[in-house]
Design a protein around this motif. Structure first.
Motif, mmCIF file in Angstrom:
data_model
loop_
_atom_site.group_PDB
_atom_site.id
_atom_site.type_symbol
_atom_site.label_atom_id
_atom_site.label_comp_id
_atom_site.label_asym_id
_atom_site.label_seq_id
_atom_site.Cartn_x
_atom_site.Cartn_y
_atom_site.Cartn_z
ATOM 1 N N VAL A 7 34.380 29.428 86.702
ATOM 2 C CA VAL A 7 34.128 30.551 87.594
ATOM 3 C C VAL A 7 34.278 31.874 86.844
ATOM 4 N N LEU A 9 35.274 35.608 87.331
ATOM 5 C CA LEU A 9 36.048 36.326 88.353
ATOM 6 C C LEU A 9 35.581 37.762 88.536
ATOM 7 N N ILE A 17 36.858 30.807 83.975
ATOM 8 C CA ILE A 17 38.032 29.995 84.273
ATOM 9 C C ILE A 17 37.602 28.605 84.747
ATOM 10 N N CYS A 19 37.694 25.259 86.777
ATOM 11 C CA CYS A 19 38.146 24.822 88.103
ATOM 12 C C CYS A 19 38.165 23.302 88.261
ATOM 13 N N VAL A 43 41.949 22.403 84.011
ATOM 14 C CA VAL A 43 41.910 23.364 85.122
ATOM 15 C C VAL A 43 42.855 24.539 84.835
ATOM 16 N N GLY A 44 42.358 25.746 85.070
ATOM 17 C CA GLY A 44 43.171 26.952 84.873
ATOM 18 C C GLY A 44 42.999 27.579 83.497
ATOM 19 N N HIS A 45 42.361 26.837 82.586
ATOM 20 C CA HIS A 45 42.176 27.369 81.228
ATOM 21 C C HIS A 45 40.886 28.185 81.135
ATOM 22 N N LYS A 46 40.801 28.959 80.023
ATOM 23 C CA LYS A 46 39.700 29.908 79.845
ATOM 24 C C LYS A 46 38.752 29.467 78.731
ATOM 25 N N ARG A 60 39.853 39.660 81.757
ATOM 26 C CA ARG A 60 39.886 38.770 82.935
ATOM 27 C C ARG A 60 40.269 39.635 84.136
ATOM 28 N N HIS A 79 42.978 30.528 74.027
ATOM 29 C CA HIS A 79 44.381 30.312 74.393
ATOM 30 C C HIS A 79 45.287 30.829 73.266
ATOM 31 N N LEU A 80 46.502 30.300 73.203
ATOM 32 C CA LEU A 80 47.511 30.810 72.265
ATOM 33 C C LEU A 80 47.045 30.772 70.802
ATOM 34 N N MET A 83 44.384 34.025 70.586
ATOM 35 C CA MET A 83 44.571 35.211 71.426
ATOM 36 C C MET A 83 46.045 35.548 71.520
#
Lengths: 99, 403
Positions: A7, A9, A17, A19, A43-46, A60, A79-80, A83
């Motif tokens: 999705v 945002l 993101i 889902c 889920v929840g990751h970018k 975001r 992620h880590l 970023m």
């Protein structure tokens, strides 16, 4: 079909993101272009909506949520590992990252 | 909705007797009284430290005179630093029954437990006839917290709570959001919602204080599970957390224990003033829950992505699950499934309305999941504030409260 698994945002965002869990090699639509995912995404990751260069702000909710620490290609997991915060370092059970 | 009317005019949605230990040395005795009575309305609270601390005294005074509390049994070892006389006097002045048991004067563990059972049962029986009055939505004071956030929290459960807050505020209720350390990165956006430019500046200052504090501590308010759930940075978590506050005007800043003197939306500044002294500002979610309860919260809306299971002593906790996978896994602990938003089966607005309906149901006496499962966690630690617990209208608890 996999477009609905991610999705956007805010129109200003350069991330999408997740889902629904997605797998390596799965095809994802990003701004009407198709890309093959280089890794599994939970889920929840970018993932990246565009090619980013190191130091570029990650956007975001239409606002910066940190900066890229390496070049990132479209569709890549953000992620880590690629970023960091522009405020405080994040920590995991093993280590502190982004210092 | 019916409420329990207290002498100060405030209305409670529960009628509990709290058993309050004043040092860890009295914890077992207090806990044994609660366990033996085994009644939902007899609950354990307490403070572990032996050194005196203004903040913890004032917090205990606020908690023991909370609208959901009908009476108190204080359990003291006898030699600790806690000012039990002042705590007891505050409770008496509030019109509530209170008994103080001093273990060193009562003959020891077993004798104090037996005496405590007797005193607690008597108080519990004596408060059953507290006057019941009509409870309006405008009487509600609702706090919100997120715990175990992940990448879904900021796009499902948190904005849904924001919708619920907007409905509550429109109906003249009072709402509290908190954890300034989890607002790092959105302070300027938040400032634009302040009812005055002075308050806007105070909101920014508040978050800057949190950033400095956490930088000194070496860790942000960011747990390993946040990262596993897809959140990468403090500011990303912050933006998601901020969504819980909704879109209404922000009317003031309170510190833990400050009871808002007018209606509206308040940010709770949970970061101690001055240099770091006693460690992390909030060592776990329940510390923040207790702080909002001390400021009068009758109920807490708790959003979670990874899946928290906690409740609280004194005020019910409603659990709103952000992540559909977590909901499947932990549905027995979750009151609301906001994961349906992620699955595309409902909208943020729908879930916000569901949460509002749950608030009304639980205010009317229905039990939340955590309440029914017996969760009554409580934690209170040392802190220091320049103006703790000052709720008089002429004290500075944010520029908007000066009027």
């Amino acid at each position: 079909m996999s477009q609905s698994k991610f999705v956007l945002l805010n129109n200003a965002d350069n991330v999408l993101i997740c889902c629904q869990p997605t797998n390596l090699g799965e095809t994802v639509d990003i701004d009407e272009q198709q890309y093959s995912l280089p890794t599994d995404i939970d889920v929840g990751h970018k993932i990246s909506r565009e090619n980013l260069i190191a130091g570029q702000k990650i956007i975001r909710y239409g606002v910066p949520i940190g900066s890229a620490t390496s070049n990132i290609v479209i569709g890549e997991h953000i992620h880590l590992h690629n970023m960091k915060s522009d405020y405080l370092p994040s920590h995991t059970r093993q280590s502190i990252t982004g210092e | 909705m019916k409420a329990f009317l207290r002498a100060d005019g405030r209305k409670g949605i529960r009628n509990t007797v709290v058993i309050a230990y004043l040092v860890e040395c009295a914890h077992h005795v207090a806990k044994s009284i609660v366990n033996k009575i085994d009644h939902d309305d007899v609950q354990l609270i307490g403070f572990p430290g032996c050194y005196p601390n203004d903040y913890s005294l004032q917090m205990m005074e606020k908690l023991c005179t909370h609208p959901n509390v009908g009476g108190v049994v204080i359990v003291s070892l006898g030699c600790e630093g806690f000012n039990r006389e002042k705590l007891s006097q505050t409770i008496i002045d509030s019109g509530r029954p209170v008994e103080t048991l001093i273990i060193q004067k009562c003959g020891g563990t077993k004798s104090t437990i037996d005496l405590g059972l007797d005193k607690a049962s008597t108080i519990l029986a004596s408060i059953t006839d507290v006057e019941r009055v009509e409870l309006l939505t405008a009487d509600l004071v609702i706090g919100t917290i997120c715990g175990g956030s992940d990448g879904t929290s900021g796009i499902s459960a948190n904005p849904a709570v924001g919708v619920c807050f907007d409905i509550l505020l429109k109906e003249d209720a009072t709402c509290i959001f908190e954890e300034t350390g989890e607002l790092i990165g959105c302070e300027h956006i938040m400032a634009n919602r302040a009812e005055s430019p002075e308050l806007g500046q105070a909101l920014i200052t508040c978050v800057e204080k949190a950033e400095k504090y956490y930088t000194k501590m070496g860790y942000g308010s960011f747990a390993p599970g946040n990262a596993e759930g897809g959140l990468t940075t403090q500011e990303e978590k912050s933006m998601g957390a901020y969504a819980k506050s909704g879109s209404s005007e922000i009317n003031g800043i309170i510190k833990p224990g400050d009871v808002p003197q007018k209606k509206g939306l308040y940010l709770m500044d949970v970061i101690p003033d001055g240099e770091p002294k006693f460690g992390f500002p909030n060592i776990s979610d329940n510390a923040e829950i207790v702080e909002m309860i001390a400021s009068g919260a009758l109920m807490i809306l708790f959003t979670t992505g990874r899946g928290s299971v906690v409740g609280s002593a004194i005020s019910p906790v409603i659990k709103i699950c952000a992540n559909p996978e977590t909901y499947q896994n932990l549905s027995e602990d979750m009151d609301v499934n906001a994961g349906s938003i992620i699955e595309g089966n409902s909208t943020i607005k729908d879930v916000g309305k569901d949460i509002f309906q749950q608030v009304l149901d639980i205010a009317s006496g229905a039990k939340s999941k955590s309440e029914a499962l017996g969760h009554k966690e409580f934690i209170l630690t040392y802190k220091t504030f320049e103006t703790t617990g000052t709720s008089k209208s002429n004290d500075a608890i944010g520029p908007s409260c000066l009027r």
